[in-house]
Motif scaffolding. Sequence first.
Motif, PDB file in Angstrom:
ATOM      1  N   ASP A 189      36.509  23.140  34.252  1.00 47.08           N
ATOM      2  CA  ASP A 189      37.751  24.245  34.534  1.00 47.08           C
ATOM      3  C   ASP A 189      37.307  25.251  33.750  1.00 47.08           C
ATOM      4  N   THR A 190      37.041  26.474  34.354  1.00 40.08           N
ATOM      5  CA  THR A 190      36.685  27.659  33.783  1.00 40.08           C
ATOM      6  C   THR A 190      37.978  28.531  33.437  1.00 40.08           C
ATOM      7  N   GLY A 191      39.016  28.299  34.005  1.00 39.94           N
ATOM      8  CA  GLY A 191      40.242  28.902  33.394  1.00 39.94           C
ATOM      9  C   GLY A 191      40.457  28.590  32.057  1.00 39.94           C
ATOM     10  N   ALA A 192      40.303  27.134  31.709  1.00 39.64           N
ATOM     11  CA  ALA A 192      40.439  26.631  30.269  1.00 39.64           C
ATOM     12  C   ALA A 192      39.683  27.477  29.342  1.00 39.64           C
ATOM     13  N   VAL A 249      42.492  39.438  28.615  1.00 36.35           N
ATOM     14  CA  VAL A 249      41.219  39.087  28.096  1.00 36.35           C
ATOM     15  C   VAL A 249      40.322  38.845  29.236  1.00 36.35           C
ATOM     16  N   SER A 250      40.511  38.208  30.295  1.00 39.50           N
ATOM     17  CA  SER A 250      39.665  37.952  31.147  1.00 39.50           C
ATOM     18  C   SER A 250      39.106  39.207  31.946  1.00 39.50           C
ATOM     19  N   VAL A 251      39.805  40.437  31.693  1.00 46.26           N
ATOM     20  CA  VAL A 251      39.130  41.718  32.211  1.00 46.26           C
ATOM     21  C   VAL A 251      37.901  42.143  31.545  1.00 46.26           C
ATOM     22  N   ARG A 264      37.821  31.706  39.382  1.00 47.41           N
ATOM     23  CA  ARG A 264      38.171  32.873  40.449  1.00 47.41           C
ATOM     24  C   ARG A 264      37.047  33.752  40.978  1.00 47.41           C
ATOM     25  N   ASP A 265      35.804  33.487  40.277  1.00 46.67           N
ATOM     26  CA  ASP A 265      34.600  34.065  40.505  1.00 46.67           C
ATOM     27  C   ASP A 265      33.397  33.067  40.783  1.00 46.67           C
ATOM     28  N   ILE A 266      33.558  31.924  41.052  1.00 39.63           N
ATOM     29  CA  ILE A 266      32.630  30.679  40.913  1.00 39.63           C
ATOM     30  C   ILE A 266      31.925  31.020  42.212  1.00 39.63           C
ATOM     31  N   HIS A 322      44.093  31.613  43.958  1.00 42.08           N
ATOM     32  CA  HIS A 322      45.104  32.285  43.317  1.00 42.08           C
ATOM     33  C   HIS A 322      45.640  31.161  42.161  1.00 42.08           C
ATOM     34  N   SER A 323      46.225  31.492  41.054  1.00 37.23           N
ATOM     35  CA  SER A 323      46.821  30.960  40.107  1.00 37.23           C
ATOM     36  C   SER A 323      47.922  29.710  40.550  1.00 37.23           C
ATOM     37  N   SER A 324      47.831  28.333  40.098  1.00 37.64           N
ATOM     38  CA  SER A 324      48.821  27.544  40.327  1.00 37.64           C
ATOM     39  C   SER A 324      48.796  27.018  41.908  1.00 37.64           C
ATOM     40  N   GLN A 363      52.400  38.772  38.665  1.00 40.31           N
ATOM     41  CA  GLN A 363      51.512  39.474  37.849  1.00 40.31           C
ATOM     42  C   GLN A 363      50.052  39.485  37.834  1.00 40.31           C
ATOM     43  N   ARG A 364      49.906  37.931  37.634  1.00 36.60           N
ATOM     44  CA  ARG A 364      48.621  37.409  37.383  1.00 36.60           C
ATOM     45  C   ARG A 364      47.798  37.806  38.602  1.00 36.60           C
ATOM     46  N   ASP A 365      48.429  37.343  39.803  1.00 33.78           N
ATOM     47  CA  ASP A 365      47.708  37.839  40.978  1.00 33.78           C
ATOM     48  C   ASP A 365      47.332  38.986  41.204  1.00 33.78           C
ATOM     49  N   GLY A 372      46.795  24.504  42.395  1.00 32.96           N
ATOM     50  CA  GLY A 372      46.720  23.103  42.357  1.00 32.96           C
ATOM     51  C   GLY A 372      44.745  23.059  42.285  1.00 32.96           C
ATOM     52  N   LYS A 373      44.266  23.782  41.978  1.00 30.83           N
ATOM     53  CA  LYS A 373      42.810  23.849  41.867  1.00 30.83           C
ATOM     54  C   LYS A 373      42.341  22.887  41.032  1.00 30.83           C
ATOM     55  N   SER A 374      42.723  22.768  39.911  1.00 30.98           N
ATOM     56  CA  SER A 374      42.196  21.921  38.947  1.00 30.98           C
ATOM     57  C   SER A 374      42.569  20.353  39.354  1.00 30.98           C
ATOM     58  N   LEU A 400      46.687  41.146  38.733  1.00 30.89           N
ATOM     59  CA  LEU A 400      45.622  41.523  37.920  1.00 30.89           C
ATOM     60  C   LEU A 400      44.486  41.106  38.102  1.00 30.89           C
ATOM     61  N   ASP A 401      44.381  39.780  38.512  1.00 32.14           N
ATOM     62  CA  ASP A 401      43.116  38.948  38.955  1.00 32.14           C
ATOM     63  C   ASP A 401      42.414  39.492  40.013  1.00 32.14           C
ATOM     64  N   SER A 402      43.138  40.202  41.025  1.00 33.70           N
ATOM     65  CA  SER A 402      42.627  40.530  42.249  1.00 33.70           C
ATOM     66  C   SER A 402      42.025  42.192  42.262  1.00 33.70           C
ATOM     67  N   ASN A 403      42.734  42.846  41.176  1.00 36.73           N
ATOM     68  CA  ASN A 403      42.404  44.240  41.062  1.00 36.73           C
ATOM     69  C   ASN A 403      41.734  44.681  39.774  1.00 36.73           C
ATOM     70  N   ARG A 404      41.172  43.407  38.916  1.00 34.00           N
ATOM     71  CA  ARG A 404      40.239  44.018  37.977  1.00 34.00           C
ATOM     72  C   ARG A 404      38.899  44.446  38.428  1.00 34.00           C
ATOM     73  N   GLU A 405      38.031  45.302  37.461  1.00 29.54           N
ATOM     74  CA  GLU A 405      37.029  46.076  37.892  1.00 29.54           C
ATOM     75  C   GLU A 405      35.957  45.068  38.048  1.00 29.54           C
TER      76      GLU A 405
END
Length: 230
Positions: free
Chosen positions: A33-36, A106-108, A134-136, A11-13, A183-185, A15-17, A187-192
């Motif tokens: 850092d692929t989020g970057a 953008v990431s969808v 998120r998808d590594i 999930h975002s924030s 909101q990001r959780d 501390g992954k990076s 969107l990130d978890s429910n995108r196609e």
Amino acid sequence: MKNITIAIDGHSSTGKSTMAKQLAKALGYIYVDTGAMYRAVTLFALQKGYIGPNVDKLDLLIPDLPLIHLEFRQNDALGYSEIFLNKVNVENKIRTLEVSRFVSQVSVIKEVRHKLVILQKEMGVKKGLVMDGRDIGTVVFPDAELKIFMTATPEIRATRRYKELLDRGADISFEEVLENVQQRDYLDSNREFSPLRKADDAVVLDNSTMSPEQQFQKAMSLAEDRINTP
Ligand code: DC
């Protein structure tokens, strides 16, 4: 010593990076850092006026994708690499709440993911790399020797992010940050395409009550175990 690929998702924030950077430094590996990368494409779309408050012309981004050149350059003073968008260092610009607000939209986009996943796979051909996103572990490196899935409660993550944004001088409330995290959780978890999900063989690291040191020690022992597995 064997070089491995370490995939860190979550999930975002969470501390992954921070953890990925520590691991890369300790092992002498490259950190990506692929989020970057998704943030830099979002910044490009904002700069072009393809997205913004009450603007959604993201279909115009797709034909522009070949114009986006992304590159990581090592900053020896900081000890890690920074992202350059079309030769401009955008490391700070991509961390604003404005970019965070639009990055999920953008990431969808399938074409954006396609372009970035190709670049990410190229960066990993030689192994010896820690990549976070998120998808590594599920899409980019499904064969990674070590996959870690990081999580923590939304409130704890928003508190960490809020402190970070205040340190950067942002004028923002905790509630706005919490809303963005939730909101990001969603969107990130429910995108196609390539939704955030734990790979079946990933190790879960819930750091809600862990210190950064404890979490690093845990990850390091997992990495050493995989490196020493013949
Ligand atoms: O890790 P981060 O918060 O900087 O990532 C920003 C956004 O990019 C996040 O909301 C989801 C997206 N992202 C993604 O879809 N796939 C990745 N591999 C990395 C990030």
